[in-house]
Design an enzyme around this catalytic site. Structure first.
Site, PDB file in Angstrom:
ATOM      1  N   GLY A 188      40.216  29.404  51.211  1.00  0.00           N
ATOM      2  CA  GLY A 188      41.017  29.027  52.314  1.00  0.00           C
ATOM      3  C   GLY A 188      42.516  29.624  51.937  1.00  0.00           C
ATOM      4  N   HIS A 247      35.852  29.827  41.690  1.00  0.00           N
ATOM      5  CA  HIS A 247      37.187  30.458  42.466  1.00  0.00           C
ATOM      6  C   HIS A 247      37.298  32.010  42.141  1.00  0.00           C
ATOM      7  CE1 HIS A 247      38.237  26.309  43.021  1.00  0.00           C
ATOM      8  NE2 HIS A 247      39.020  26.368  41.939  1.00  0.00           N
ATOM      9  N   LYS A 339      50.358  31.551  38.111  1.00  0.00           N
ATOM     10  CA  LYS A 339      50.441  32.782  38.820  1.00  0.00           C
ATOM     11  C   LYS A 339      48.722  33.165  39.249  1.00  0.00           C
ATOM     12  CE  LYS A 339      53.361  36.174  37.391  1.00  0.00           C
ATOM     13  NZ  LYS A 339      53.624  37.574  36.585  1.00  0.00           N
ATOM     14  N   MET A 376      51.874  48.122  45.741  1.00  0.00           N
ATOM     15  CA  MET A 376      51.366  49.056  45.051  1.00  0.00           C
ATOM     16  C   MET A 376      52.306  49.724  44.378  1.00  0.00           C
ATOM     17  SD  MET A 376      49.817  50.370  48.812  1.00  0.00           S
ATOM     18  CE  MET A 376      49.008  52.060  48.205  1.00  0.00           C
ATOM     19  N   LYS A 377      51.891  49.901  42.924  1.00  0.00           N
ATOM     20  CA  LYS A 377      52.577  50.607  42.053  1.00  0.00           C
ATOM     21  C   LYS A 377      52.431  51.966  42.110  1.00  0.00           C
ATOM     22  CE  LYS A 377      52.743  46.881  38.551  1.00  0.00           C
ATOM     23  NZ  LYS A 377      52.886  46.641  37.072  1.00  0.00           N
TER      24      LYS A 377
HETATM   25  C1  BG6 Z   1      40.984  23.103  40.945  1.00  0.00           C
HETATM   26  C2  BG6 Z   1      40.867  22.784  39.513  1.00  0.00           C
HETATM   27  O1  BG6 Z   1      39.692  23.488  41.597  1.00  0.00           O
HETATM   28  O2  BG6 Z   1      41.898  24.399  41.254  1.00  0.00           O
HETATM   29  C3  BG6 Z   1      42.246  22.753  38.720  1.00  0.00           C
HETATM   30  O3  BG6 Z   1      39.900  22.070  39.372  1.00  0.00           O
HETATM   31  C4  BG6 Z   1      43.185  23.623  39.247  1.00  0.00           C
HETATM   32  O4  BG6 Z   1      42.055  22.579  37.196  1.00  0.00           O
HETATM   33  C5  BG6 Z   1      43.337  24.048  40.613  1.00  0.00           C
HETATM   34  O5  BG6 Z   1      44.286  23.202  38.637  1.00  0.00           O
HETATM   35  C6  BG6 Z   1      43.913  25.230  40.976  1.00  0.00           C
HETATM   36  O6  BG6 Z   1      44.145  25.307  42.378  1.00  0.00           O
HETATM   37  P1  BG6 Z   1      45.435  26.099  42.994  1.00  0.00           P
HETATM   38  O7  BG6 Z   1      45.030  26.260  44.356  1.00  0.00           O
HETATM   39  O8  BG6 Z   1      46.630  25.228  42.624  1.00  0.00           O
HETATM   40  O9  BG6 Z   1      45.411  27.451  42.277  1.00  0.00           O
END
Ligand code: BG6
Length: 481
Positions: A188, A247, A339, A376-377
């Site tokens: 998202g 992620h 970051k 872009m570097k």
């Molecule tokens: C969650 C994790 O899915 O994502 C957490 O369980 C983490 O440990 C978080 O802190 C990070 O999300 P964002 O959106 O802050 O990068």
């Protein structure tokens, strides 16, 4: 299926952390922007605690965006929320919930009204199967009206391939795939959603995005705080299950996939699955794990824990586009900065007449957060009388370029998608399975203590071995940003 008429959003686990911190604030923001009209939408909280509507509203109030507390928007929004208490395996509780929803549906529907019910499971996955069963048996949308029932579930979906598959089949027996929305909130994020546009709507990138030009790709997540109060939970999962397997792997799919036939959710997810299925087994020598010093001070973490709070893992994609290009996925807690970015580093320019190779390579950086940016570097002539070169950036910083534009929170977008019935940004069952297939053997080796976590200092870059691994993979440190 009617897309107007009554819509009930039912937040199960309404008094828990996720609901208070993410779900209700996202619903409030959607409400404030007119996406949840008062004459159509009602919100139900469900949890075990016996509290009144007013008490739940008070608890939620404290988590809504600061500065809005006393506004009419807040009181109108809170007024939409009703509370029902009950256990997660109690038919009576779900019958009471059904009754409350039905009363509301009848109160606002005309003769050809609708019954749309969105169940948001802000709950631990261990109760998903029983809760889904309760919904299926006692709280489904009314069959005499048009509408639907959808369930939204959060990670962790299992701990490994076998447990994830078991969970999937338990839920799959009760609901069809189009009714199940598995949230990965990274999907998202604004710049994650921009990836396909960037790649497939720009001639610049089309010919570059392959093994002929790309030397290596890094997808990096850093957090500057530790597990803070979540140690006991985190220790059962570790950073690979918490961040990388979901992620970062989702981001990798969007970076590496082929162009989908169209933008329909199934076409996009078909391509993502192909990438996951092309990843070759992970080798232990291409993994560095770390655990920050002080992690085990948390009384809920066992003294002998080997759970990684940092991991750097190299993945290889065995296909025509990416053979030989390492994808480095790196995530860590308690590091020096917060970051998340994607770095696509290109190969050296052949025939270096400027002798500028040691100044750095071309790199495309997509900063997911904070301060969204694409830059872009590249090498330019150093301005001045001399003919010398320097690294510089073509910089698209969102803060400057899109001044005043508010970037929506990931959860807002995703909840809106669930209402619209758009599954593009949700994880399909076969995608989840393929993601677990990649990491399960390594996770089992870690759980058995066969791969050790190295200590690192909080506030650092993680174990030095991770930088060595990066170098071995071919990454050349560049200067500047
Ligand atoms: C969650 C994790 O899915 O994502 C957490 O369980 C983490 O440990 C978080 O802190 C990070 O999300 P964002 O959106 O802050 O990068």
């Amino acid at each position: 299926v009617s897309e107007t008429g009554s819509l009930s959003i039912i937040v199960l686990g309404a008094s828990g952390d996720l609901a208070k911190k993410k779900t209700f604030p996202a619903l409030f923001n959607l409400y404030r922007q007119g996406f949840l009209p008062s004459n159509e939408v009602h919100i139900f909280g469900y949890a075990r605690t016996k509290i009144s509507d007013e008490e739940l509203r008070d608890r939620i109030r404290g988590y809504l965006p600061k500065g809005k507390e006393g506004t009419q928007d807040v009181s109108n929004f809170l007024h939409l929320i009703k509370y029902v208490s009950g256990a997660y395996d109690a038919p009576e509780g779900f019958q009471a919930l059904d009754k409350a929803i039905s009363e509301y549906e009848i109160s606002i529907n005309s003769a050809e009204g609708s019954s749309r019910r969105l169940f948001y499971l802000a709950l631990p996955p261990s109760v998903y199967p029983q809760v889904c069963k309760m919904i299926k048996n006692y709280s489904m949308n009314r069959s005499d009206l048009v509408g639907w029932t959808r369930v939204v579930v959060e990670k962790p979906f299992g701990k490994d391939l076998a447990s994830a598959e078991e969970l999937s089949s338990q839920i799959g027996e009760l609901f069809e795939e189009p009714q199940i929305y598995r949230i990965d909130h990274y999907l998202g994020k604004e710049l994650v959603q921009n990836l396909l546009v960037l790649r497939f709507a720009n001639r610049f990138f089309l010919p570059l995005w392959n093994r002929d030009n790309v030397d290596n790709v890094q997808i990096v997540f850093r957090e500057d705080f530790g597990t803070e109060g979540r140690g006991g939970y985190f220790d059962q999962y570790g950073i690979i299950r918490d961040i990388i397997q979901n992620h970062l792997l989702q981001v990798l799919c969007l970076v590496a996939m082929e162009k989908p036939v169209s933008l329909t959710p199934e076409h996009i997810r078909d391509e993502k699955v192909k990438v996951l299925q092309s990843v070759v087994p992970i080798k232990d020598e291409e993994v560095v794990l770390g655990q920050y010093e002080g992690y085990k001070d948390d009384p809920t973490v066992p003294d002998n824990s080997n759970t990684p709070t940092f991991a750097s893992v190299i993945l290889h994609i065995h296909n025509e586009r990416w053979e030989g290009v390492p994808f480095i996925l790196k995530a860590g807690k308690a590091l020096g900065s917060r970051k998340a970015d994607i770095r696509v580093q290109l190969k050296n320019v052949p025939g270096d007449i400027f002798k500028c190779q040691n100044q750095g390579r071309n790199e495309i950086v997509i900063r997911l957060q904070p301060s969204e940016a694409i830059y872009m570097k590249l090498t330019v002539k150093q301005p001045g009388l001399e003919m010398s070169t320097a690294q510089s950036e073509l910089d698209l910083s969102y803060r400057q370029r899109y001044q005043g534009v508010v970037i929506p929170e990931a959860y807002e977008r995703l909840i809106l998608d669930t209402i619209k019935g758009d599954q593009q940004h949700f994880v399909r069952r076969d995608e989840l399975k393929a993601a677990w297939e990649i990491f399960t053997p390594l996770l089992h080796r870690i759980d058995n203590g066969e791969v050790k976590s190295l200590p690192y200092k909080p506030g650092s870059r993680g174990p030095a071995e991770a930088d060595e691994l990066l170098e071995k993979a071919g990454y050349v440190q560049t200067h500047g940003y």
